[in-house]
Design an enzyme around this catalytic site. Structure first.
Site, PDB file in Angstrom:
ATOM      1  CG  ASP A  11      23.826  17.996  38.013  1.00 56.97           C
ATOM      2  OD1 ASP A  11      23.553  18.023  39.391  1.00 56.97           O
ATOM      3  OD2 ASP A  11      23.901  19.047  37.584  1.00 56.97           O
ATOM      4  CB  ILE A  12      21.418  15.123  42.845  1.00 57.06           C
ATOM      5  CG1 ILE A  12      20.474  14.741  43.646  1.00 57.06           C
ATOM      6  CG2 ILE A  12      22.186  16.356  43.253  1.00 57.06           C
ATOM      7  CD1 ILE A  12      20.780  14.054  45.273  1.00 57.06           C
ATOM      8  CB  VAL A  34      26.833  16.937  45.663  1.00 53.44           C
ATOM      9  CG1 VAL A  34      26.957  16.755  47.401  1.00 53.44           C
ATOM     10  CG2 VAL A  34      25.439  16.858  45.040  1.00 53.44           C
ATOM     11  CG  ASP A  35      27.607  22.020  50.249  1.00 55.75           C
ATOM     12  OD1 ASP A  35      26.281  22.621  50.005  1.00 55.75           O
ATOM     13  OD2 ASP A  35      28.113  22.278  51.266  1.00 55.75           O
ATOM     14  CB  THR A 119      31.649   8.676  47.862  1.00 58.58           C
ATOM     15  OG1 THR A 119      30.659   9.235  46.977  1.00 58.58           O
ATOM     16  CG2 THR A 119      30.759   7.532  48.949  1.00 58.58           C
ATOM     17  CE1 TYR A 122      34.063  16.871  54.352  1.00 56.47           C
ATOM     18  CE2 TYR A 122      32.242  15.779  55.188  1.00 56.47           C
ATOM     19  CZ  TYR A 122      32.901  17.125  55.231  1.00 56.47           C
ATOM     20  OH  TYR A 122      32.527  18.095  55.748  1.00 56.47           O
TER      21      TYR A 122
HETATM   22  P1  ADP Z   1      31.519  14.607  50.480  1.00 58.16           P
HETATM   23  O1  ADP Z   1      32.183  16.036  51.256  1.00 58.16           O
HETATM   24  O2  ADP Z   1      30.095  14.151  51.422  1.00 58.16           O
HETATM   25  O3  ADP Z   1      32.440  13.624  50.338  1.00 58.16           O
HETATM   26  P2  ADP Z   1      31.152  15.494  48.130  1.00 58.16           P
HETATM   27  O4  ADP Z   1      30.161  16.596  47.284  1.00 58.16           O
HETATM   28  O5  ADP Z   1      32.764  15.916  47.659  1.00 58.16           O
HETATM   29  O6  ADP Z   1      30.745  15.135  49.455  1.00 58.16           O
HETATM   30  O7  ADP Z   1      30.844  14.083  47.227  1.00 58.16           O
HETATM   31  C1  ADP Z   1      29.812  13.398  47.528  1.00 58.16           C
HETATM   32  C2  ADP Z   1      29.363  12.477  45.970  1.00 58.16           C
HETATM   33  O8  ADP Z   1      28.605  13.334  45.216  1.00 58.16           O
HETATM   34  C3  ADP Z   1      30.658  12.139  45.427  1.00 58.16           C
HETATM   35  O9  ADP Z   1      30.577  10.859  44.943  1.00 58.16           O
HETATM   36  C4  ADP Z   1      30.550  12.960  44.308  1.00 58.16           C
HETATM   37  O10 ADP Z   1      31.095  12.375  42.971  1.00 58.16           O
HETATM   38  C5  ADP Z   1      29.267  13.326  43.804  1.00 58.16           C
HETATM   39  N1  ADP Z   1      28.823  14.356  43.055  1.00 58.16           N
HETATM   40  C6  ADP Z   1      29.284  15.713  43.115  1.00 58.16           C
HETATM   41  N2  ADP Z   1      28.549  16.543  42.378  1.00 58.16           N
HETATM   42  C7  ADP Z   1      27.389  15.979  42.001  1.00 58.16           C
HETATM   43  C8  ADP Z   1      26.119  16.248  41.471  1.00 58.16           C
HETATM   44  N3  ADP Z   1      26.006  17.360  40.934  1.00 58.16           N
HETATM   45  N4  ADP Z   1      25.119  15.554  41.471  1.00 58.16           N
HETATM   46  C9  ADP Z   1      25.304  14.269  42.062  1.00 58.16           C
HETATM   47  N5  ADP Z   1      26.449  13.787  42.692  1.00 58.16           N
HETATM   48  C10 ADP Z   1      27.449  14.707  42.731  1.00 58.16           C
END
Ligand code: ADP
Length: 175
Positions: A11-12, A34-35, A119, A122
């Site tokens: 988790d970032i 992630v947003d 990924t 989107y």
């Molecule tokens: P986008 O709309 O740019 O595709 P997403 O948030 O749907 O953005 O996904 C981008 C990547 O982030 C995906 O690979 C997803 O699995 C990953 N992701 C989601 N939550 C987290 C998190 N808390 N920490 C790191 N990566 C995450």
């Protein structure tokens, strides 16, 4: 100093780097994935600062403070929605990564954490996205030596594996 690209699983929002990157949408007003995780962890002050930014173009990036996050800043970028790869998606994805490093450098952020932009919702295919992410960030780090580390946070094994393979292709060992 040699710039480093590193891979982490998880988790970032846990990373205490100078800046974590948010894979946001054009409104910068929050979303899923992630947003959503970043806004939840940062608290409502982040949304308030984002409101004043007036959105963000696809392929661009804007910086805010990190508020309750361990990271000092959030760099909000907008990756492309993947259609078929023939609608400028590779260039826009590369631009998103490049702009993040430029914004980090301009704001004194030496260590930056990235998610795998585009990924998730989107829909960008992982292998192709990983190759663009790593080659673009590698070049941008060379252009901006004040940024010394780019750390990719991969949320699951599939994403981690794709980035690991792309890193090997780039001729580096994971460290
Ligand atoms: P986008 O709309 O740019 O595709 P997403 O948030 O749907 O953005 O996904 C981008 C990547 O982030 C995906 O690979 C997803 O699995 C990953 N992701 C989601 N939550 C987290 C998190 N808390 N920490 C790191 N990566 C995450």
């Amino acid at each position: 100093m040699t710039a480093k690209i590193t891979l982490r699983k998880g988790d970032i929002t846990t990373d205490a780097v100078d800046a974590i990157v948010n894979a946001a949408n054009n409104s910068l007003l929050g979303g899923g994935g992630v947003d959503g995780a970043i806004h939840r962890a940062a608290g409502p002050e982040l949304l308030a600062e984002c409101r004043a930014l007036g959105g963000c173009e696809t392929g661009d990036a804007k910086i805010t403070k990190g508020y309750r996050l361990p990271a000092a800043h959030v760099i909000h970028t907008v990756g492309p929605i993947y259609h078929d790869g023939r609608h400028g998606e590779p260039e826009l994805l590369a631009s998103a990564y490049r702009r993040c490093i430029e914004v980090a450098a301009a704001n004194g952020c030496a260590r930056v954490g990235f998610p795998a932009i585009s990924t998730g919702v989107y829909g960008y295919p992982l292998a192709a996205a990983a190759e663009i992410a790593l080659t673009t960030v590698d070049a941008a780090l060379t252009d901006h030596p004040e940024v010394v580390e780019a750390r990719f946070w991969l949320f699951n094994g599939l994403a981690f594996g794709a980035f690991e393979r792309a890193l090997v292709q780039l001729g580096r060992q994971q460290n």
